[in-house]
Design a protein around this motif. Structure first.
Motif, mmCIF file in Angstrom:
data_model
loop_
_atom_site.group_PDB
_atom_site.id
_atom_site.type_symbol
_atom_site.label_atom_id
_atom_site.label_comp_id
_atom_site.label_asym_id
_atom_site.label_seq_id
_atom_site.Cartn_x
_atom_site.Cartn_y
_atom_site.Cartn_z
ATOM 1 N N ARG A 199 3.669 15.334 -6.902
ATOM 2 C CA ARG A 199 2.681 16.209 -7.479
ATOM 3 C C ARG A 199 2.517 17.515 -7.167
ATOM 4 O O ARG A 199 3.313 17.874 -6.357
ATOM 5 C CB ARG A 199 1.308 15.532 -6.973
ATOM 6 N N THR B 286 1.015 -1.335 0.098
ATOM 7 C CA THR B 286 0.016 0.107 -0.043
ATOM 8 C C THR B 286 0.979 1.133 -0.056
ATOM 9 O O THR B 286 0.701 2.387 -0.787
ATOM 10 C CB THR B 286 -1.029 -0.229 1.387
ATOM 11 N N ALA C 16 3.599 1.680 -1.552
ATOM 12 C CA ALA C 16 4.291 2.049 -2.774
ATOM 13 C C ALA C 16 3.812 3.175 -3.614
ATOM 14 O O ALA C 16 4.349 3.940 -3.975
ATOM 15 C CB ALA C 16 4.523 0.791 -3.666
ATOM 16 N N PRO C 17 2.332 2.811 -3.753
ATOM 17 C CA PRO C 17 1.912 4.105 -4.719
ATOM 18 C C PRO C 17 1.959 5.489 -3.900
ATOM 19 O O PRO C 17 1.839 6.616 -4.575
ATOM 20 C CB PRO C 17 0.390 3.627 -4.891
ATOM 21 N N PHE C 18 1.649 5.630 -2.433
ATOM 22 C CA PHE C 18 2.066 6.858 -1.859
ATOM 23 C C PHE C 18 3.157 7.613 -2.069
ATOM 24 O O PHE C 18 3.111 8.690 -1.974
ATOM 25 C CB PHE C 18 1.733 6.660 -0.427
ATOM 26 N N THR C 19 4.186 6.930 -2.382
ATOM 27 C CA THR C 19 5.558 7.729 -2.671
ATOM 28 C C THR C 19 5.285 8.600 -3.832
ATOM 29 O O THR C 19 6.000 9.616 -3.656
ATOM 30 C CB THR C 19 6.619 6.722 -2.993
ATOM 31 N N GLU C 20 4.367 8.163 -4.702
ATOM 32 C CA GLU C 20 4.313 9.333 -5.960
ATOM 33 C C GLU C 20 3.552 10.603 -5.527
ATOM 34 O O GLU C 20 3.802 11.595 -6.442
ATOM 35 C CB GLU C 20 3.442 8.517 -6.816
ATOM 36 N N TYR D 79 10.340 -1.475 4.171
ATOM 37 C CA TYR D 79 10.048 -0.834 2.599
ATOM 38 C C TYR D 79 11.642 -0.504 1.957
ATOM 39 O O TYR D 79 11.657 -0.988 0.704
ATOM 40 C CB TYR D 79 9.216 0.361 2.720
ATOM 41 N N LYS E 143 -1.674 16.222 -1.825
ATOM 42 C CA LYS E 143 -2.795 15.799 -0.877
ATOM 43 C C LYS E 143 -3.585 14.725 -1.545
ATOM 44 O O LYS E 143 -3.956 14.831 -2.677
ATOM 45 C CB LYS E 143 -3.524 17.166 -0.524
ATOM 46 N N LEU E 144 -4.105 13.858 -0.622
ATOM 47 C CA LEU E 144 -5.084 12.861 -0.994
ATOM 48 C C LEU E 144 -6.201 13.219 -0.093
ATOM 49 O O LEU E 144 -5.970 13.438 0.927
ATOM 50 C CB LEU E 144 -4.440 11.377 -1.029
#
Lengths: 322, 172
Positions: A43, A33, A35-39, A159, A47-48
């Protein structure tokens, strides 16, 4: 399965208190989970919306600017409202108990507590109290308790290892330094075992090893040169300066001579070995500047990955299949 | 258990792709930027991107972080990293998905897209519009329309040889 306060009845993460006892699937899920947060850091808008409207309270009974900041960044990147409570200057010093503090914050609609405490078990106590009072929607993350555990540090270390080394099941990993006082080392050892690392070594002077070290499933080395031979990963621990004043160590110069990581000692590990450190570093005590700033060090990536891992933990705690 | 329908009953994906390319060719310039939504939308976008000779590399989006059912369903297990290898600001963007249904996925994709910048224009291309919209969202390019019951789940599949096909599963 034995009762585990960290998992709900669906086997999902309810609280993150320690890595000990968490199944491999749960650890792997957290790493996957993250892994995609590193991107998100790349941006325009970092913020998500996952924790929009949620209140995260950082309860730091023990100072740690760095850990508190990374939790704060993680929660803010998930759009949570973050409240930092500097407990040493607040109600506790006026005599309020830990659980009264928690009850008061629950009355302010807290959704998550990130807890750092000098006493081992304090986050457990809060989790137990929440369960006993039927407040299962509130989650606890242990940000370091006493000498016991620092699970998000252990996870971000895993990680980092996976990022650089891929497969855990072929690795030799050495943990070097003050294992006795280190909650980080305990979390690392549990995580490495659970993820299937076949050889975990611990390198330290006898005075900085817990008596139960032989039961931890690690190979103990007192000679750093011997212990580093052929390893894939070197995980340095911080030598806490306050230990120097007691009888445990003669001097920081002598410690550096025997247990400080220098280029010359690093050359004994595999040529592609990575060097990790949880920070803050004592240059010239446990690690030489040439190594800390060298090409094999992944100490700053650890910090960056730490934010993604904490975002993953907070998201998994908050979003559950009801 | 889900039951699978024989694929012969569903339209041939190669024909649908050709139809979509024909619709898009007069409207889309090579300077447009294409974004596929994981997972089926990415497979379709790869095809459109190649056949329409789009210059910028293909972007991909996983909308999991923007879904409106996160609170009740949590995160999906199979997450992908979103990757937009171009500046979104001021560009003409074409979002590509395999099946358009409630519109919630597209809503999430648009929210994510705007966190990267302000596009000049956003179009939507889909292989199948199956109706059932719950949001005011519409596609600019649609290869075909199908009418399906809510319990039916239509999705794009890719075989090992890269061949795309539609699959219909029915929830019990």
């Amino acid at each position: 399965m034995a009762y585990n306060p960290q998992l709900n009845r669906n086997g999902e993460l309810q609280h993150l208190l320690t890595i000990e006892g968490l199944p491999r699937a749960v650890l792997t899920r957290i790493l996957d989970t993250a892994a995609p947060f590193t991107e998100v850091a790349e941006r325009e808008v970092k913020k998500l919306p996952l924790l929009r409207g949620k209140s995260v309270f950082n309860l730091f009974f023990e100072n740690s600017t760095r850990t508190r900041t990374t939790f704060e960044i993680a929660a803010k990147r998930l759009s949570a409202d973050v409240f930092n409570l500097n407990i040493s200057t607040s109600s506790t010093s006026k005599g309020e108990t830990l659980l009264d503090t928690v009850d008061n914050l629950c009355a302010m609609q807290a959704d998550m507590f990130v807890v750092r405490h000098a006493s081992s078990g304090a986050p457990y106590l809060i989790a137990q109290h929440l369960a006993a009072t039927g407040r299962d929607h509130i989650h606890v993350v242990n940000a370091g308790d006493g000498r016991h555990a620092h699970p998000t540090q252990g996870l971000l270390d895993m990680y980092t290892i996976r990022h650089y080394k891929g497969d855990f099941t072929k690795l030799t990993v050495a943990i070097v330094g003050d294992v006795l006082h280190s909650r980080v080392a305990r979390s690392q050892i549990h995580a490495l075992h659970t993820l299937g690392v076949p050889e975990v070594r611990v390198i330290a002077p006898k005075t900085l090893l817990p008596v139960e070290v032989s039961k931890m499933g690690v190979h103990v080395f007192h000679d750093m040169r011997e212990g580093l031979r052929g390893v894939d990963v070197i995980m340095m621990l911080r030598l806490q300066n306050e230990r120097m004043s007691g009888a445990l160590l003669p001097s920081s110069q002598e410690y550096f001579k025997y247990f400080g990581l220098t280029q010359e000692k690093l050359a004994l590990a595999k040529p592609d070995a990575i060097v990790m450190h949880p920070g803050p570093m004592n240059r010239g005590v446990e690690i030489d500047s040439a190594v800390a700033d060298g090409g094999q060090a992944v100490i700053l990536p650890q910090v960056t990955f730490g934010i993604a891992v904490r975002m993953a933990v907070m998201s998994l705690l908050t979003g559950q299949s009801a | 258990m889900a039951t699978t329908h024989p694929t012969e009953q569903l339209p041939d994906v190669e024909k649908l792709v050709a139809e979509l390319v024909a619709q898009m060719r007069p409207q889309v310039t090579p300077q447009s930027c294409f974004i596929g939504i994981h997972t089926g939308g990415v497979w379709l976008a790869e095809r459109l991107h190649a056949e329409l000779g789009i210059e910028a590399s293909l972007g991909t989006i996983d909308v999991s972080f923007y879904r409106d059912d996160f609170g009740s369903r949590g995160l999906h297990k199979d997450l992908h990293r979103s990757n937009l290898p171009f500046e979104v600001e001021g560009r003409n963007i074409v979002v590509v998905d395999d099946v358009l249904y409630t519109g919630r996925t597209i809503r999430a994709a648009l929210n994510e897209l705007f966190d990267y910048g302000r596009p000049a224009r956003v179009d939507l291309a889909v292989l199948v519009d199956r109706g059932g919209r719950e949001l005011p969202i519409t596609a600019n390019f649609v290869a075909t329309k199908l009418s399906l019951a809510p319990a039916q789940n239509l999705q794009l599949e890719r075989a090992d040889d890269g061949k795309l096909s539609l699959r219909l599963a029915e929830a019990k």
